[in-house]
Write a protein that holds these residues in place. Sequence first.
Motif, PDB file in Angstrom:
ATOM      1  N   PRO A 146       0.890  -1.153   0.053  1.00 41.35           N
ATOM      2  CA  PRO A 146       0.082  -0.090  -0.006  1.00 41.35           C
ATOM      3  C   PRO A 146       0.765   1.308  -0.022  1.00 41.35           C
ATOM      4  O   PRO A 146       1.919   1.253   0.446  1.00 41.35           O
ATOM      5  CB  PRO A 146      -0.801  -0.115   1.282  1.00 41.35           C
ATOM      6  N   ASP A 147       0.358   2.250  -0.647  1.00 40.85           N
ATOM      7  CA  ASP A 147       0.798   3.585  -0.672  1.00 40.85           C
ATOM      8  C   ASP A 147      -0.317   4.667   0.206  1.00 40.85           C
ATOM      9  O   ASP A 147      -1.415   4.291   0.086  1.00 40.85           O
ATOM     10  CB  ASP A 147       1.155   4.115  -2.109  1.00 40.85           C
ATOM     11  N   LYS A 148       0.369   5.615   0.790  1.00 41.70           N
ATOM     12  CA  LYS A 148      -0.621   6.356   1.499  1.00 41.70           C
ATOM     13  C   LYS A 148      -0.941   7.893   0.769  1.00 41.70           C
ATOM     14  O   LYS A 148       0.123   8.330   0.109  1.00 41.70           O
ATOM     15  CB  LYS A 148      -0.255   6.746   2.939  1.00 41.70           C
ATOM     16  N   VAL A 149      -1.915   7.870   0.352  1.00 41.84           N
ATOM     17  CA  VAL A 149      -2.487   9.238  -0.431  1.00 41.84           C
ATOM     18  C   VAL A 149      -3.551  10.003   0.305  1.00 41.84           C
ATOM     19  O   VAL A 149      -4.532   9.311   0.505  1.00 41.84           O
ATOM     20  CB  VAL A 149      -2.915   8.815  -1.894  1.00 41.84           C
ATOM     21  N   ASP A 150      -3.350  11.146   0.576  1.00 46.69           N
ATOM     22  CA  ASP A 150      -4.308  11.844   1.438  1.00 46.69           C
ATOM     23  C   ASP A 150      -4.928  11.119   2.601  1.00 46.69           C
ATOM     24  O   ASP A 150      -5.974  11.095   3.007  1.00 46.69           O
ATOM     25  CB  ASP A 150      -5.515  12.342   0.465  1.00 46.69           C
ATOM     26  N   GLY A 151      -3.841  10.575   3.405  1.00 45.13           N
ATOM     27  CA  GLY A 151      -4.027   9.695   4.510  1.00 45.13           C
ATOM     28  C   GLY A 151      -4.836   8.457   4.246  1.00 45.13           C
ATOM     29  O   GLY A 151      -5.284   7.796   5.320  1.00 45.13           O
ATOM     30  N   LYS A 152      -5.002   8.161   3.129  1.00 43.88           N
ATOM     31  CA  LYS A 152      -5.921   6.638   2.825  1.00 43.88           C
ATOM     32  C   LYS A 152      -4.670   5.562   2.175  1.00 43.88           C
ATOM     33  O   LYS A 152      -4.076   6.243   1.518  1.00 43.88           O
ATOM     34  CB  LYS A 152      -6.946   6.882   2.085  1.00 43.88           C
ATOM     35  N   ARG A 153      -4.961   4.270   2.577  1.00 43.39           N
ATOM     36  CA  ARG A 153      -3.965   3.567   1.933  1.00 43.39           C
ATOM     37  C   ARG A 153      -4.491   2.989   0.471  1.00 43.39           C
ATOM     38  O   ARG A 153      -5.957   2.835   0.460  1.00 43.39           O
ATOM     39  CB  ARG A 153      -4.162   2.147   2.847  1.00 43.39           C
ATOM     40  N   HIS A 154      -3.908   2.900  -0.323  1.00 45.72           N
ATOM     41  CA  HIS A 154      -4.116   2.555  -1.716  1.00 45.72           C
ATOM     42  C   HIS A 154      -3.238   1.421  -2.333  1.00 45.72           C
ATOM     43  O   HIS A 154      -2.052   1.777  -2.218  1.00 45.72           O
ATOM     44  CB  HIS A 154      -3.962   3.663  -2.821  1.00 45.72           C
ATOM     45  N   HIS A 155      -3.808   0.463  -3.128  1.00 47.01           N
ATOM     46  CA  HIS A 155      -3.141  -0.877  -3.370  1.00 47.01           C
ATOM     47  C   HIS A 155      -3.171  -0.711  -4.691  1.00 47.01           C
ATOM     48  O   HIS A 155      -4.429  -0.337  -5.241  1.00 47.01           O
ATOM     49  CB  HIS A 155      -3.830  -2.188  -2.893  1.00 47.01           C
ATOM     50  N   ARG A 156      -1.986  -0.972  -5.470  1.00 47.22           N
ATOM     51  CA  ARG A 156      -2.156  -1.240  -6.937  1.00 47.22           C
ATOM     52  C   ARG A 156      -2.320  -2.708  -7.228  1.00 47.22           C
ATOM     53  O   ARG A 156      -1.681  -3.631  -6.717  1.00 47.22           O
ATOM     54  CB  ARG A 156      -0.707  -0.931  -7.642  1.00 47.22           C
ATOM     55  N   LEU A 157      -3.369  -2.833  -8.333  1.00 44.09           N
ATOM     56  CA  LEU A 157      -3.518  -4.181  -8.424  1.00 44.09           C
ATOM     57  C   LEU A 157      -3.370  -4.349 -10.057  1.00 44.09           C
ATOM     58  O   LEU A 157      -3.858  -3.533 -10.840  1.00 44.09           O
ATOM     59  CB  LEU A 157      -4.942  -4.364  -8.325  1.00 44.09           C
ATOM     60  N   ASP A 158      -2.386  -5.208 -10.272  1.00 45.19           N
ATOM     61  CA  ASP A 158      -2.069  -5.458 -11.700  1.00 45.19           C
ATOM     62  C   ASP A 158      -2.585  -7.024 -12.130  1.00 45.19           C
ATOM     63  O   ASP A 158      -2.121  -8.177 -11.434  1.00 45.19           O
ATOM     64  CB  ASP A 158      -0.670  -5.523 -11.941  1.00 45.19           C
TER      65      ASP A 158
END
Length: 191
Positions: A146-158
Amino acid sequence: MVEELVLEGLQRLLWYIQVYEKRFAQEQMERFGLQEKKELTARGRELDKAKQRVVEIDQLIQKSYEDMSKGLLSEERFATLSVSLKTEQKQLKATIPKMEASLGATTNKAADLQRLIERARQVTRLTELTPEIVHEFIDKIVVSKPDKVDGKRHHRLDIHYNTIGLWCAPPPEEMEKLFQAHLAGQRKKTA
């Protein structure tokens, strides 16, 4: 969450293949062509070199034997040289079929792409992922950390699809234009 994203990605791919089959095939063949052309040429050259070296080794062994017979090469040196050349030749002869198989697999991509397109035509209304659908269309799914963007966790899915690998869908704006054009075409057919 992951299942929903995979389902959505697969639905987009299948829709795109069904509606824009020729465009999709052309895009993939161009992609294969660019990536595989160099690799195919290199593999072909490597295979040719290996086959040529097998022939050269036979000639070298013959020449060495003749030199030994004429007294130009000692029997010990001939034996050592002969063993090393025969070992190299044996390794090459074992490698050549693998190289030929690899070369053949690369050239089968067009047939694999056609099978993917034909199967995509058969799948209508994909509403849920089944093990059969996943195995048939998906090679692997990679979820990055996960990366944090604007305080939210985001996962990249390939999603790596069978035959084509990681499919880069047209940007959302272009996909929407394509979809709207498709809907307009459908309305004209029914009118």
